[in-house]
Scaffold this motif. Structure first.
Motif, PDB file in Angstrom:
ATOM      1  N   UNK A 214      47.105  42.560  39.008  1.00 19.24           N
ATOM      2  CA  UNK A 214      47.238  43.314  40.265  1.00 19.24           C
ATOM      3  C   UNK A 214      47.746  42.474  41.436  1.00 19.24           C
ATOM      4  N   UNK A 215      48.464  41.388  41.139  1.00 26.07           N
ATOM      5  CA  UNK A 215      49.223  40.697  42.190  1.00 26.07           C
ATOM      6  C   UNK A 215      50.467  41.533  42.448  1.00 26.07           C
ATOM      7  N   UNK A 216      50.844  41.689  43.729  1.00 23.13           N
ATOM      8  CA  UNK A 216      52.029  42.525  43.973  1.00 23.13           C
ATOM      9  C   UNK A 216      53.309  41.729  43.739  1.00 23.13           C
ATOM     10  N   UNK A 217      54.366  42.463  43.470  1.00 23.07           N
ATOM     11  CA  UNK A 217      55.672  41.853  43.234  1.00 23.07           C
ATOM     12  C   UNK A 217      56.740  42.895  43.536  1.00 23.07           C
ATOM     13  N   UNK A 218      57.972  42.413  43.670  1.00 22.92           N
ATOM     14  CA  UNK A 218      59.080  43.344  43.909  1.00 22.92           C
ATOM     15  C   UNK A 218      59.671  43.792  42.581  1.00 22.92           C
ATOM     16  N   UNK A 219      60.001  45.075  42.508  1.00 23.46           N
ATOM     17  CA  UNK A 219      60.629  45.648  41.318  1.00 23.46           C
ATOM     18  C   UNK A 219      62.089  45.942  41.630  1.00 23.46           C
ATOM     19  N   UNK A 257      41.429  54.223  52.344  1.00 16.64           N
ATOM     20  CA  UNK A 257      41.460  53.009  51.520  1.00 16.64           C
ATOM     21  C   UNK A 257      40.058  52.830  50.964  1.00 16.64           C
ATOM     22  N   UNK A 258      39.926  52.032  49.923  1.00 12.95           N
ATOM     23  CA  UNK A 258      38.620  51.807  49.305  1.00 12.95           C
ATOM     24  C   UNK A 258      37.849  50.769  50.118  1.00 12.95           C
ATOM     25  N   UNK A 259      36.878  51.250  50.901  1.00 10.30           N
ATOM     26  CA  UNK A 259      36.087  50.361  51.759  1.00 10.30           C
ATOM     27  C   UNK A 259      35.267  49.340  50.986  1.00 10.30           C
ATOM     28  N   UNK A 260      35.142  49.523  49.674  1.00 10.27           N
ATOM     29  CA  UNK A 260      34.391  48.556  48.865  1.00 10.27           C
ATOM     30  C   UNK A 260      35.212  47.344  48.463  1.00 10.27           C
ATOM     31  N   UNK A 261      36.471  47.287  48.905  1.00  9.51           N
ATOM     32  CA  UNK A 261      37.311  46.123  48.594  1.00  9.51           C
ATOM     33  C   UNK A 261      36.902  44.949  49.480  1.00  9.51           C
ATOM     34  N   UNK A 262      36.812  43.764  48.909  1.00 13.19           N
ATOM     35  CA  UNK A 262      36.458  42.572  49.684  1.00 13.19           C
ATOM     36  C   UNK A 262      37.693  41.905  50.264  1.00 13.19           C
ATOM     37  N   UNK A 263      37.631  41.513  51.488  1.00 10.80           N
ATOM     38  CA  UNK A 263      38.549  40.589  52.149  1.00 10.80           C
ATOM     39  C   UNK A 263      40.029  40.911  51.980  1.00 10.80           C
ATOM     40  N   UNK A 264      40.583  40.667  50.775  1.00 14.06           N
ATOM     41  CA  UNK A 264      42.042  40.724  50.660  1.00 14.06           C
ATOM     42  C   UNK A 264      42.446  40.945  49.210  1.00 14.06           C
ATOM     43  N   UNK A 265      43.475  41.759  49.006  1.00 17.64           N
ATOM     44  CA  UNK A 265      44.109  41.845  47.694  1.00 17.64           C
ATOM     45  C   UNK A 265      43.636  43.027  46.870  1.00 17.64           C
ATOM     46  N   UNK A 266      44.584  43.716  46.239  1.00 18.06           N
ATOM     47  CA  UNK A 266      44.229  44.808  45.334  1.00 18.06           C
ATOM     48  C   UNK A 266      44.101  46.156  46.023  1.00 18.06           C
ATOM     49  N   UNK A 267      43.820  46.154  47.341  1.00 22.10           N
ATOM     50  CA  UNK A 267      43.607  47.442  48.024  1.00 22.10           C
ATOM     51  C   UNK A 267      44.909  48.240  48.088  1.00 22.10           C
ATOM     52  N   UNK A 327      43.623  44.527  32.475  1.00 20.90           N
ATOM     53  CA  UNK A 327      43.315  43.754  33.689  1.00 20.90           C
ATOM     54  C   UNK A 327      42.358  42.602  33.340  1.00 20.90           C
ATOM     55  N   UNK A 328      41.386  42.890  32.470  1.00 24.36           N
ATOM     56  CA  UNK A 328      40.461  41.835  32.025  1.00 24.36           C
ATOM     57  C   UNK A 328      41.223  40.746  31.269  1.00 24.36           C
ATOM     58  N   UNK A 329      42.169  41.167  30.427  1.00 23.73           N
ATOM     59  CA  UNK A 329      42.991  40.197  29.696  1.00 23.73           C
ATOM     60  C   UNK A 329      43.772  39.310  30.660  1.00 23.73           C
ATOM     61  N   UNK A 330      44.380  39.946  31.668  1.00 24.77           N
ATOM     62  CA  UNK A 330      45.233  39.194  32.593  1.00 24.77           C
ATOM     63  C   UNK A 330      44.428  38.156  33.378  1.00 24.77           C
ATOM     64  N   UNK A 331      43.156  38.463  33.659  1.00 26.04           N
ATOM     65  CA  UNK A 331      42.306  37.505  34.387  1.00 26.04           C
ATOM     66  C   UNK A 331      41.495  36.626  33.432  1.00 26.04           C
ATOM     67  N   UNK A 332      41.727  36.798  32.128  1.00 30.98           N
ATOM     68  CA  UNK A 332      40.984  36.050  31.113  1.00 30.98           C
ATOM     69  C   UNK A 332      39.470  36.197  31.276  1.00 30.98           C
ATOM     70  N   UNK A 333      39.029  37.446  31.361  1.00 35.18           N
ATOM     71  CA  UNK A 333      37.590  37.725  31.473  1.00 35.18           C
ATOM     72  C   UNK A 333      37.146  38.524  30.260  1.00 35.18           C
ATOM     73  N   UNK A 334      35.888  38.346  29.831  1.00 34.10           N
ATOM     74  CA  UNK A 334      35.399  39.202  28.742  1.00 34.10           C
ATOM     75  C   UNK A 334      35.271  40.644  29.239  1.00 34.10           C
ATOM     76  N   UNK A 335      35.649  41.599  28.400  1.00 31.67           N
ATOM     77  CA  UNK A 335      35.593  43.006  28.806  1.00 31.67           C
ATOM     78  C   UNK A 335      34.137  43.457  28.966  1.00 31.67           C
TER      79      UNK A 335
END
Length: 520
Positions: A214-219, A257-267, A327-335
């Motif tokens: 979920x990092x943004x990029x240009x398409x 917007x999702x008020x449960x988002x922390x600080x920065x990113x993904x919103x 998303x879990x795979x991309x961050x290398x986290x256990x599901x």
């Protein structure tokens, strides 16, 4: 004085030493050249970066009214004032209803009294156009945007950063598009203001997308857009960057917007998915241009990835259905049990149900086919040989295509993905149509494994399929050679292809039931 400072690479040769020191200290504090900003006119002209056909286009007089929200936290005062000045000077006054400043608990003194007196003088000239909202504690970017939306009263709300300068005729294309369709959420096209010399650099028109982390990029622009042969036409976009313009009431109807988002990113990705899945759409408008000041460092956090990762899981759990494992795979986290608290998502799930939103499967197929789903991954993460467990398989130097053994650090060059079909991807997850993942192959001769782009490996019929089970050998299906390690000298091991000697490998995470020992 500061040969290593980014600030003086292209700027400042004529400054005296004490001026250099002042400029450098301001730069370290803000991440851009405040010394120069304080000396540039607030109403400076910037180049009109619209295409000739945009410059010819005309818009109706009767358009919806506009509230502009500017978010800041310890921004340089001159940068904020230049943003306000550009908005007042370049937005038709009969359309601009208000400019709302949202201060996310800044500590800088000049953003208190001095800013208030500037606001007073603007308001004397422009009949109470400016309002300011001050948070009583640091609430983060998303919450600041929500505060701005709540305070706005015009038909349309533009939620912008305070380190921008709007270009000429930026608002009319947006307002006329939203007048046609209130369900469109719009991104202008960004140009870049260099952090050092404040020169404007024109960026190409592009759509906004994201990767599985979920990092943004240009398409690249979609083929359908080129087929229209109209440079002024809106661009259908899978997602949106942080800056957005929307019909105020429609944005409220779909949950702001999702008020449960922390600080920065993904919103921003969350808003993009929600808009598309719940009956809206996202477009980039080529005729609306905003110049955005780049920074060398962000004010909120030295390491943004911590909040982006948490927010990404939040988005995955609410919006991505059976695809969330990507998303879990991309961050290398256990599901299962990732060990990250992404907060309470019940109200967002409720919102999704109430609005009867479409599935993520629909979104991937209809809006963002460029994002590839990999259904056959059964194991992922770092991969170690039982002979020596402090080194991991690593993609090796780039450019280059020789994987190596390297001290384990678990960043993306060491992320491995094993597919039930036999492929082994090495070096982070790309999983996009125009970004090809790299596959492990056995060239069949010599003792070095080779990384090849997976599509090339497939087309050339290379030896790219491997048999592997947790805790056992990695055997190439064609050559029957094994991926093993061999000692080069006392300290270092090499990754090699050789006749199998029974070496065993383990991979960090498994999916589904792969690699689990069955109960006898």
């Amino acid at each position: 004085l500061y040969p290593d400072s980014f600030l003086f690479k292209r700027w400042g040769t004529d400054l005296r030493e004490e001026e250099q020191t002042v400029a450098q200290n301001l730069f370290l504090k803000y991440g851009y050249n405040v010394y120069l900003s304080d000396r540039l006119p607030l109403d400076r002209l910037i180049k009109d970066t619209r295409s000739p056909s945009c410059q010819k286009k005309t818009y109706p007089q009767a358009l919806p009214t506009l509230s502009v929200v500017l978010i800041f936290m310890n921004e340089a005062l001159s940068v904020i004032l230049r943003a306000i000045t550009s908005i007042i000077n370049r937005t038709p006054s009969h359309l601009l209803k208000e400019v709302i400043l949202v201060d996310d608990y800044s500590s800088n003194d000049d953003l208190k009294g001095p800013l208030e007196s500037h606001i007073k003088s603007y308001n004397a000239k422009h009949f109470g156009l400016l309002k300011i909202i001050r948070h009583q504690k640091r609430e983060g970017l998303t919450q600041a945007r929500i505060s701005g939306w709540k305070a706005s009263t015009a038909d349309v709300v533009a939620i912008l950063d305070a380190h921008i300068e709007v270009n000429v005729v930026w608002a009319e294309p947006i307002l006329s598009r939203i007048k046609e369709d209130r369900t469109v959420i719009i991104s202008p096209v960004f140009d870049n203001i260099h952090f050092d010399d404040f020169e404007l650099m024109q960026y190409a028109v592009a759509a906004d997308g994201f990767d599985w982390a979920l990092w943004c990029l240009y398409e690249p622009l979609p083929a359908e857009w080129y087929a229209l042969k109209d440079e002024t036409a809106p661009v259908r976009s899978p997602s949106i960057m942080g800056i957005l313009v929307a019909h105020r009431e429609f944005l409220g109807e779909i949950g702001v917007l999702d008020g449960g988002m922390h600080i920065y990113g993904g919103e921003n990705v969350e808003l993009g998915l929600r808009a598309w899945q719940c009956g809206g759409k996202i477009e980039v408008l080529p005729c609306s241009r905003i110049a955005h000041l780049e920074r060398t460092h962000k004010p909120y956090l030295p390491d943004l990835s911590i909040s982006v990762r948490r927010n990404a899981l939040r988005v995955a759990e609410v919006w991505m259905d059976d695809y969330k494992y990507m998303v879990y795979l991309a961050w290398n986290l256990p599901v299962e049990n990732p060990g990250i608290d992404f907060g309470d998502i019940s109200s967002r799930r409720e919102l999704r149900k109430k609005m009867n939103c479409k599935s993520f499967d629909w979104y991937i197929k209809n809006v963002y086919p460029n994002l590839l789903v990999l259904p056959n991954i059964v194991a992922y993460g770092t991969m170690k040989n039982t002979l020596k467990e402090d080194i991991c398989i690593d993609q090796g130097p780039v450019p280059g295509n020789t994987p190596i053994m390297y001290v384990c650090h678990a960043y993306s060059p060491q992320h491995i993905f094993y597919h039930s079909t036999g492929e082994i991807y090495i070096g982070g997850l790309r999983a996009r149509l125009n970004m090809i993942d790299r596959c492990l192959t056995d060239p069949g001769s010599g003792d070095l494994p080779v990384l090849e782009q997976c599509d090339t490996a497939l087309n050339k019929g290379l030896n790219m399929y491997w048999d592997f089970k947790q805790g056992s050998s990695v055997i190439n299906r064609n050559t029957r050679r094994c991926l093993e390690i061999t000692k080069d000298n006392q300290a270092s091991y090499r990754l090699v292809m050789q006749a199998c000697s029974g070496q065993r490998w383990n991979i960090q995470h498994t999916l589904k039931d792969w690699g689990k020992t069955k109960d006898l």
